[in-house]
Motif scaffolding. Structure first.
Motif, PDB file in Angstrom:
ATOM      1  N   VAL A  27      93.672  27.847  29.142  1.00 53.83           N
ATOM      2  CA  VAL A  27      94.504  27.109  28.203  1.00 53.83           C
ATOM      3  C   VAL A  27      95.848  27.802  27.998  1.00 53.83           C
ATOM      4  CG1 VAL A  27      92.640  25.927  26.983  1.00 53.83           C
ATOM      5  CG2 VAL A  27      93.357  28.195  26.228  1.00 53.83           C
ATOM      6  N   ARG A  59      97.220  12.082  18.899  1.00 48.49           N
ATOM      7  CA  ARG A  59      96.128  12.425  17.987  1.00 48.49           C
ATOM      8  C   ARG A  59      94.745  12.377  18.650  1.00 48.49           C
ATOM      9  NH1 ARG A  59      96.918   9.101  13.317  1.00 48.49           N
ATOM     10  NH2 ARG A  59      98.449  10.665  12.788  1.00 48.49           N
ATOM     11  N   ASN A  60      94.518  11.449  19.568  1.00 46.85           N
ATOM     12  CA  ASN A  60      93.194  11.290  20.174  1.00 46.85           C
ATOM     13  C   ASN A  60      93.064  11.944  21.544  1.00 46.85           C
ATOM     14  OD1 ASN A  60      92.259   9.688  17.989  1.00 46.85           O
ATOM     15  ND2 ASN A  60      93.408   7.969  18.825  1.00 46.85           N
ATOM     16  N   TYR A  61      94.018  12.788  21.909  1.00 48.64           N
ATOM     17  CA  TYR A  61      93.991  13.411  23.224  1.00 48.64           C
ATOM     18  C   TYR A  61      93.880  14.922  23.112  1.00 48.64           C
ATOM     19  CZ  TYR A  61      95.700   8.867  24.775  1.00 48.64           C
ATOM     20  OH  TYR A  61      95.838   7.523  25.020  1.00 48.64           O
ATOM     21  N   ASP A  62      93.211  15.506  24.095  1.00 54.38           N
ATOM     22  CA  ASP A  62      93.089  16.956  24.211  1.00 54.38           C
ATOM     23  C   ASP A  62      93.448  17.293  25.649  1.00 54.38           C
ATOM     24  OD1 ASP A  62      92.336  19.604  24.453  1.00 54.38           O
ATOM     25  OD2 ASP A  62      90.256  19.288  23.850  1.00 54.38           O
ATOM     26  N   SER A  65      90.794  18.655  27.828  1.00 60.55           N
ATOM     27  CA  SER A  65      89.644  17.790  28.100  1.00 60.55           C
ATOM     28  C   SER A  65      90.139  16.345  28.069  1.00 60.55           C
ATOM     29  CB  SER A  65      88.541  18.006  27.059  1.00 60.55           C
ATOM     30  OG  SER A  65      87.453  17.147  27.329  1.00 60.55           O
ATOM     31  N   ILE A  66      90.681  15.914  29.206  1.00 60.72           N
ATOM     32  CA  ILE A  66      91.319  14.609  29.286  1.00 60.72           C
ATOM     33  C   ILE A  66      90.943  13.954  30.613  1.00 60.72           C
ATOM     34  CG2 ILE A  66      93.467  15.536  30.280  1.00 60.72           C
ATOM     35  CD1 ILE A  66      94.958  13.503  28.420  1.00 60.72           C
ATOM     36  N   LYS A 111      86.393  13.696  32.354  1.00 63.46           N
ATOM     37  CA  LYS A 111      87.332  14.606  31.690  1.00 63.46           C
ATOM     38  C   LYS A 111      87.445  15.921  32.453  1.00 63.46           C
ATOM     39  CE  LYS A 111      87.168  12.420  27.347  1.00 63.46           C
ATOM     40  NZ  LYS A 111      88.277  12.145  26.524  1.00 63.46           N
ATOM     41  N   ASN A 113      90.318  19.700  32.532  1.00 59.13           N
ATOM     42  CA  ASN A 113      91.340  20.468  31.850  1.00 59.13           C
ATOM     43  C   ASN A 113      92.668  20.272  32.588  1.00 59.13           C
ATOM     44  OD1 ASN A 113      93.085  22.438  30.858  1.00 59.13           O
ATOM     45  ND2 ASN A 113      91.531  24.041  30.800  1.00 59.13           N
ATOM     46  N   SER A 158     100.205  20.009  24.655  1.00 58.52           N
ATOM     47  CA  SER A 158      99.072  20.779  24.146  1.00 58.52           C
ATOM     48  C   SER A 158      99.433  21.454  22.831  1.00 58.52           C
ATOM     49  CB  SER A 158      98.645  21.822  25.181  1.00 58.52           C
ATOM     50  OG  SER A 158      97.549  22.553  24.716  1.00 58.52           O
ATOM     51  N   VAL A 161      99.438  18.727  20.163  1.00 51.50           N
ATOM     52  CA  VAL A 161      98.078  18.281  19.859  1.00 51.50           C
ATOM     53  C   VAL A 161      97.393  19.274  18.931  1.00 51.50           C
ATOM     54  CG1 VAL A 161      95.777  18.003  20.859  1.00 51.50           C
ATOM     55  CG2 VAL A 161      97.727  16.897  21.935  1.00 51.50           C
ATOM     56  N   ASN A 162      97.640  20.563  19.155  1.00 44.27           N
ATOM     57  CA  ASN A 162      96.937  21.598  18.404  1.00 44.27           C
ATOM     58  C   ASN A 162      97.671  22.072  17.155  1.00 44.27           C
ATOM     59  OD1 ASN A 162      94.708  21.745  20.205  1.00 44.27           O
ATOM     60  ND2 ASN A 162      96.016  22.825  21.640  1.00 44.27           N
TER      61      ASN A 162
END
Length: 174
Positions: A27, A59-62, A65-66, A111, A113, A158, A161-162
């Protein structure tokens, strides 16, 4: 013995397995962004409104893990907004590169990384160009620059998102 010519072309499969990520837990890498200002500058966002809209969208994405389907939506949003160019968009829509025998994307719901994937694809491409210097053409170097832009964008995404707040602020005490 007679030879019969057929009009059937040789069937060749266009199937490709998904890109194998060597370090699926990565990451942090050379593209990691640590501040909201840096993330905003990377994505060419200059207003709090733009940042808030992007954060709401993400908001709904990582990014760690996508799926390819999700990555395409994110890439389309960035491309349509002028944040990334065509080569970087290609990285997003290509996802994990898995294709069936007809060359059509497969398992686009699986999904993975994207942070690690984008970084490792760039490393692999750099090795390819190093091993084949005659292929370091203007087009291939433009594609490489798009890969760098995709890595920068995925890192900025990223971060957003975080991150927990929606304020773009500059610490004037520094």
């Amino acid at each position: 013995m007679a030879i019969v010519w057929t009009t059937e072309p040789l069937q060749q499969s266009k199937a490709t397995a998904a890109f194998v990520i060597r370090n699926p837990n990565e990451v942090k890498n050379a593209f990691t962004i640590n501040t909201e200002l840096e993330a905003a500058e990377t994505l060419k966002l200059d207003s709090q409104k733009e940042i808030s809209r992007l954060k709401d969208f993400l908001r709904n994405y990582d990014m760690a893990s996508i799926s390819t389907d999700e990555l395409r939506k994110v890439g389309r949003r960035l491309y349509d907004s002028g944040i990334i160019g065509g080569q970087a968009f290609g990285m997003f829509i290509g996802g994990d590169l898995a294709n069936d025998e007809k060359g059509l994307p497969t398992n686009t719901h699986v999904k993975f990384n994207a942070i690690a994937l984008f970084n490792e694809r760039l490393e692999s491409y750099d090795e390819f160009l190093k091993d084949n210097p005659t292929l370091a053409t203007q087009d291939n170097l433009a594609w490489r620059q798009g890969m760098v832009a995709a890595n920068q964008a995925i890192s900025a995404l990223s971060y957003f998102v975080n991150s927990s707040h929606n304020q773009l602020a500059i610490d004037e005490r520094a």
